[in-house]
Design a protein around this motif. Structure first.
Motif, PDB file in Angstrom:
ATOM      1  N   HIS A 104      42.757  58.440  41.418  1.00  0.00           N
ATOM      2  CA  HIS A 104      41.402  58.188  41.915  1.00  0.00           C
ATOM      3  C   HIS A 104      40.579  57.362  40.927  1.00  0.00           C
ATOM      4  CE1 HIS A 104      37.748  59.327  44.253  1.00  0.00           C
ATOM      5  NE2 HIS A 104      37.176  59.151  43.075  1.00  0.00           N
ATOM      6  N   ARG A 105      40.583  57.759  39.684  1.00  0.00           N
ATOM      7  CA  ARG A 105      39.698  57.117  38.710  1.00  0.00           C
ATOM      8  C   ARG A 105      40.199  55.739  38.294  1.00  0.00           C
ATOM      9  NH1 ARG A 105      38.161  62.786  35.458  1.00  0.00           N
ATOM     10  NH2 ARG A 105      36.895  63.597  37.197  1.00  0.00           N
ATOM     11  N   LEU A 106      41.512  55.544  38.264  1.00  0.00           N
ATOM     12  CA  LEU A 106      42.031  54.206  37.984  1.00  0.00           C
ATOM     13  C   LEU A 106      41.766  53.270  39.160  1.00  0.00           C
ATOM     14  CD1 LEU A 106      45.347  54.954  36.079  1.00  0.00           C
ATOM     15  CD2 LEU A 106      43.440  53.552  35.245  1.00  0.00           C
ATOM     16  N   LEU A 107      41.879  53.773  40.371  1.00  0.00           N
ATOM     17  CA  LEU A 107      41.558  52.951  41.536  1.00  0.00           C
ATOM     18  C   LEU A 107      40.092  52.542  41.524  1.00  0.00           C
ATOM     19  CD1 LEU A 107      43.600  54.902  44.217  1.00  0.00           C
ATOM     20  CD2 LEU A 107      43.897  52.472  43.679  1.00  0.00           C
ATOM     21  N   VAL A 161      36.160  48.078  40.807  1.00  0.00           N
ATOM     22  CA  VAL A 161      34.973  47.516  40.161  1.00  0.00           C
ATOM     23  C   VAL A 161      35.337  46.298  39.316  1.00  0.00           C
ATOM     24  CG1 VAL A 161      33.192  47.934  38.406  1.00  0.00           C
ATOM     25  CG2 VAL A 161      33.634  49.644  40.172  1.00  0.00           C
ATOM     26  N   ALA A 162      36.383  46.433  38.498  1.00  0.00           N
ATOM     27  CA  ALA A 162      36.714  45.387  37.530  1.00  0.00           C
ATOM     28  C   ALA A 162      37.319  44.143  38.171  1.00  0.00           C
ATOM     29  CB  ALA A 162      37.681  45.940  36.477  1.00  0.00           C
ATOM     30  N   GLU A 163      38.135  44.341  39.201  1.00  0.00           N
ATOM     31  CA  GLU A 163      38.900  43.216  39.739  1.00  0.00           C
ATOM     32  C   GLU A 163      38.451  42.752  41.121  1.00  0.00           C
ATOM     33  OE1 GLU A 163      41.136  41.648  37.917  1.00  0.00           O
ATOM     34  OE2 GLU A 163      40.817  43.057  36.268  1.00  0.00           O
ATOM     35  N   LEU A 164      37.830  43.619  41.900  1.00  0.00           N
ATOM     36  CA  LEU A 164      37.472  43.251  43.273  1.00  0.00           C
ATOM     37  C   LEU A 164      35.973  43.196  43.520  1.00  0.00           C
ATOM     38  CD1 LEU A 164      40.199  45.189  45.313  1.00  0.00           C
ATOM     39  CD2 LEU A 164      40.259  42.859  44.410  1.00  0.00           C
ATOM     40  N   GLY A 165      35.193  43.420  42.471  1.00  0.00           N
ATOM     41  CA  GLY A 165      33.757  43.232  42.575  1.00  0.00           C
ATOM     42  C   GLY A 165      32.998  44.303  43.328  1.00  0.00           C
ATOM     43  N   TYR A 166      33.601  45.488  43.483  1.00  0.00           N
ATOM     44  CA  TYR A 166      32.883  46.585  44.111  1.00  0.00           C
ATOM     45  C   TYR A 166      31.767  47.073  43.175  1.00  0.00           C
ATOM     46  CZ  TYR A 166      36.209  47.465  47.940  1.00  0.00           C
ATOM     47  OH  TYR A 166      36.965  47.368  49.070  1.00  0.00           O
ATOM     48  N   ILE A 204      48.388  49.387  37.391  1.00  0.00           N
ATOM     49  CA  ILE A 204      46.943  49.167  37.314  1.00  0.00           C
ATOM     50  C   ILE A 204      46.434  49.512  35.915  1.00  0.00           C
ATOM     51  CG2 ILE A 204      44.703  50.088  38.057  1.00  0.00           C
ATOM     52  CD1 ILE A 204      45.751  50.239  40.865  1.00  0.00           C
ATOM     53  N   ALA A 205      46.884  50.654  35.395  1.00  0.00           N
ATOM     54  CA  ALA A 205      46.439  51.085  34.062  1.00  0.00           C
ATOM     55  C   ALA A 205      46.805  50.044  33.004  1.00  0.00           C
ATOM     56  CB  ALA A 205      47.057  52.438  33.725  1.00  0.00           C
ATOM     57  N   THR A 206      48.036  49.558  33.066  1.00  0.00           N
ATOM     58  CA  THR A 206      48.478  48.542  32.101  1.00  0.00           C
ATOM     59  C   THR A 206      47.659  47.268  32.251  1.00  0.00           C
ATOM     60  OG1 THR A 206      50.718  49.446  32.099  1.00  0.00           O
ATOM     61  CG2 THR A 206      50.449  47.185  31.309  1.00  0.00           C
ATOM     62  N   HIS A 207      47.447  46.841  33.478  1.00  0.00           N
ATOM     63  CA  HIS A 207      46.683  45.619  33.741  1.00  0.00           C
ATOM     64  C   HIS A 207      45.265  45.720  33.193  1.00  0.00           C
ATOM     65  CE1 HIS A 207      45.313  42.034  35.881  1.00  0.00           C
ATOM     66  NE2 HIS A 207      44.294  42.752  36.338  1.00  0.00           N
ATOM     67  N   LEU A 208      44.668  46.912  33.285  1.00  0.00           N
ATOM     68  CA  LEU A 208      43.286  47.106  32.837  1.00  0.00           C
ATOM     69  C   LEU A 208      43.187  47.454  31.354  1.00  0.00           C
ATOM     70  CD1 LEU A 208      41.921  49.190  35.872  1.00  0.00           C
ATOM     71  CD2 LEU A 208      41.487  46.771  35.394  1.00  0.00           C
ATOM     72  N   GLY A 209      44.328  47.588  30.670  1.00  0.00           N
ATOM     73  CA  GLY A 209      44.294  47.928  29.252  1.00  0.00           C
ATOM     74  C   GLY A 209      44.190  49.415  28.986  1.00  0.00           C
ATOM     75  N   ASN A 210      44.692  50.214  29.933  1.00  0.00           N
ATOM     76  CA  ASN A 210      44.698  51.677  29.795  1.00  0.00           C
ATOM     77  C   ASN A 210      43.316  52.242  29.477  1.00  0.00           C
ATOM     78  OD1 ASN A 210      47.590  52.189  30.205  1.00  0.00           O
ATOM     79  ND2 ASN A 210      47.836  51.043  28.289  1.00  0.00           N
ATOM     80  N   PRO A 211      42.362  52.061  30.385  1.00  0.00           N
ATOM     81  CA  PRO A 211      41.004  52.586  30.144  1.00  0.00           C
ATOM     82  C   PRO A 211      41.006  54.112  30.083  1.00  0.00           C
ATOM     83  CG  PRO A 211      41.263  51.915  32.436  1.00  0.00           C
ATOM     84  CD  PRO A 211      42.493  51.445  31.713  1.00  0.00           C
TER      85      PRO A 211
END
Length: 234
Positions: A84-87, A92-97, A121-128
């Motif tokens: 849920h939280r990674l989605l 927000v980060a990639e689709l402008g929500y 997704i986690a890897t792409h975002l840098g493991n937030p």
């Protein structure tokens, strides 16, 4: 928290996630009525589902007592919270929500995406480690970053700190906070607490070089914000 052959049902995942979330936010014992309000269902529906979850070994609940998760229930909750939280973060980060749009989208997607997809997704975002609302994102192993925080509604006069978390369950409240320009990372100080009404007068310091401004907050908004108190305000 890797790929598992089977997951709990969508309903079971929703329930264990809500139980964990209510426990995590530290608002008191998890009760049937509290769960019913959060899930927008009847008390009897919650009672029936809790019996099923108890049979599955995911929940412990004695009649008229508080609800708690077992170890398997906690693992299941952390798994769905990670999705849920990674989605939310990706939307927000990639689709402008905006931050008031992502919760409902993630509620749907979290049950259909694979763990492999979420790991990508986690890897792409840098493991937030936190999502757009400041909620901690569990790792694949189920670990989360612990941060000291206190509800703004519970903070005494003179306490100051940085806003680190916002309750994401009410889109209208999130839009209100955006409209009055209050968000994650801002420094606030409780200037005055109104007796009985529960409203606060706060000083908001948006960032370095930005002027301080006064802001009145009602109880509902104050109960949706967590701050990390600084040494001055402790």
């Amino acid at each position: 928290m890797g790929n598992t052959p089977t997951r709990p049902s969508t309903s079971a995942e929703d329930y264990v996630k809500v139980i964990y979330d209510l426990q995590e936010r530290g608002t008191g014992p998890v009760t049937i009525s509290g769960m019913a309000e959060r899930l927008s269902v009847s008390n009897s529906s919650v009672s029936g589902m809790l019996r099923k979850l108890t049979e599955l070994g995911l929940v412990e609940h004695q009649r008229y007592g508080a609800v708690s998760l077992t170890e398997p229930g906690t693992r299941a909750a952390l798994s769905v919270l990670r999705r849920h939280r990674l989605l939310e973060t990706y939307l927000v980060a990639e689709l402008g929500y905006s931050w008031d749009e992502v919760h409902d989208e993630a509620e749907i997607l979290e049950h259909v995406v694979s763990d492999k997809f979420v790991d990508r997704i986690a890897t792409h975002l840098g493991n937030p480690v936190v999502d757009p609302h400041g909620d901690p994102i569990p790792t694949r192993e189920g670990h989360i970053v612990e941060r000291e925080s206190v509800l703004l509604s519970n903070a005494d006069e003179g306490v100051s700190g940085v806003i680190v978390r916002v309750n994401d369950t009410d889109p209208e409240l999130l839009r209100y906070l955006a409209d009055i320009e209050i968000g994650i990372g801002m420094n606030v100080e409780v200037v005055e607490r109104q007796p009985f009404a529960g409203s606060l007068q706060i000083a908001v310091r948006p960032g370095e070089g930005a002027p301080e401004r006064a802001q009145a907050l009602g109880l509902v908004a104050a109960e949706a914000l967590w701050i990390s108190p600084d040494s001055k305000g402790q």
